[in-house]
Structures are given as structure tokens and as C-alpha cells.
Design an enzyme around this catalytic site. Structure first.
Site: not given
Length: 241
Positions: A8, A141
Site C-alpha cells: 500500500g 471496515y
């Protein structure tokens, strides 16, 4: 750390970490899906190597990580995504998207990296303070990050005998392109530069759990220790919906 691998690494916290570690002189493997951003990073830093692949594809992840020239001392598994549920209406496709990157993408990275794990190395897994207390609209999430936290804590136990340390990172709100899409107030939000500093300092000290910003995450941890009914009342007051 002499060599750091970061997933990421093309946006937000991961990008800032890649630049900060490269500036410190470490050899950095920057991993991500944005080939253009990776090329930009590679042009900026002669000690940075770019690896473009999709973590949700196990075979592509294994191929990308199969022939590392330098074995990382530090693995920062940071890649993740966030989408929120609207008005309590669950969307199975949305939940799957989030779990595919946050949970299965993480396990794909670990499976691909584990042949390189050696005594003295450290694995840093980026979770979220959302894993410790239920928050509005965070059904997908928060649940994914709760799974990440449990996986990382179990990994701490399993890898300890091998001399491989695992650190779990619990950020609060950090200003990134991802959180820029949020339509609600973010209490005590901090910059990517601040987040990177907290992470690098915590890892350098060998901390197994890294929380920041201190005030906000401490408040949520305290709330998380209360009965669930009280938690709901307090989080509703603390966070704007």
C-alpha cells in the site's frame, strides 16, 4: 532497519512511510497497484525498488515477492481500503470488497512473504482503532479491522518462538486521500507525516502495539472496556454521524 518492504505504498500512510524510510537511507520495496506512482517514487529515490501487483490476487502476489534481491528486516503490511455503510443498509458486495483487500489481501501478503521470515525480523500490520469499539457506519471496515487485529495477535503468538516479532498498529483518523472522501467530522485527525513519525518511532523501539493519536485512541480504548450499551451511547456522542 536496513531493508523495509511496504504494501500500500502508493498513497496515504504507506506512501509517506516509503518516502521517510528511503530518506533515512534504508533499502525500500514499495508495493502497490498504481504503476505510475511507483515509477515516480523510483525516480525520486535510488534506494527504492517498486513492485506493482494486486494483493487480492494470491498468485500475482507470490510472483511479485518471489525473487527479492534483499531480504527485508521489516515488513510493513499496510494496504487497505475503507467504505462505509449508508443508513444501516448492509451491502454484501461492499463488505466483500473491504474484506478482500483488508483481510484476504493481508493473508495473501503474509503467505507470499513467509518463506523469507527469519529470526530478528519484524512484521508490522496496520489495523485501526475501529477494531476496538463499534463505530457508526463502520460495519464493513470495522469488522475487517477486527479480523486483522485478531489475526495479527494470533500471529504474534505463533511467530514469537521463531524469533520473528509482530507489531500491530492502531491509527485513529489520518488525513489521506481515503479519508478525504469522508462526509463526517473526524475528531483529532492527524497528517500522514505525523502518522509515519509515530509508526517509525514505535517500530524502532520494538513496541508490539502502536496507538496514535494518543488522546483519541486512549478514549476509544477506554470506551471499549465498558459494557456494550454504554459504548453505544458514548461513541454516538463522541463521533459526529
Amino acid at each position: 532497519m536496513n531493508t523495509v518492504l511496504i504494501t500500500g505504498a502508493t498513497s496515504g500512510i504507506g506512501l509517506q512511510l516509503a518516502m521517510d524510510y528511503a530518506n533515512s537511507g534504508a533499502i525500500v520495496y514499495a508495493c502497490g497497484r498504481n504503476q505510475e506512482r511507483l515509477c515516480d517514487l523510483k525516480r525520486q529515490f535510488g534506494n527504492l525498488h517498486s513492485l506493482a501487483f494486486d494483493l487480492t490476487d494470491l498468485e500475482a502476489t507470490k510472483v511479485a515477492l518471489n525473487n527479492l534481491e534483499y531480504i527485508p528486516d521489516l515488513w510493513i503490511l499496510n494496504a487497505g481500503d475503507c467504505e462505509y455503510i449508508n443508513n444501516g443498509h448492509l451491502d454484501s458486495k461492499l463488505v466483500k470488497r473491504i474484506f478482500d483487500i483488508n483481510v484476504l489481501g493481508l493473508t495473501n501478503a503474509i503467505e507470499a512473504c513467509q518463506p523469507y521470515f527469519r529470526k530478528g525480523q519484524r512484521i508490522a500490520i496496520v489495523g485501526s482503532i475501529a477494531s476496538e469499539v463499534a463505530l457508526p457506519r463502520a460495519e464493513a471496515y470495522g469488522a475487517s479491522k477486527a479480523a486483522v487485529s485478531y489475526l495479527a495477535r494470533a500471529l504474534q503468538l505463533d511467530l514469537k518462538p521463531q524469533g520473528v516479532e509482530v507489531s500491530i498498529i492502531y491509527p485513529g483518523f489520518v488525513k489521506t486521500p481515503l479519508t478525504d472522501k469522508n462526509t463526517f467530522d473526524m475528531p483529532m485527525v492527524i497528517s500522514c507525516e505525523q502518522a509515519s513519525k509515530e509508526i517509525r518511532r514505535g517500530l524502532a523501539k520494538g513496541h508490539s502495539h502502536i496507538y496514535f493519536p494518543k488522546t483519541f485512541t486512549s478514549m476509544l480504548r477506554l470506551i471499549g472496556a465498558l459494557p456494550y450499551r454504554w459504548q453505544n451511547v458514548l461513541t454516538s456522542k463522541l463521533l459526529a454521524q
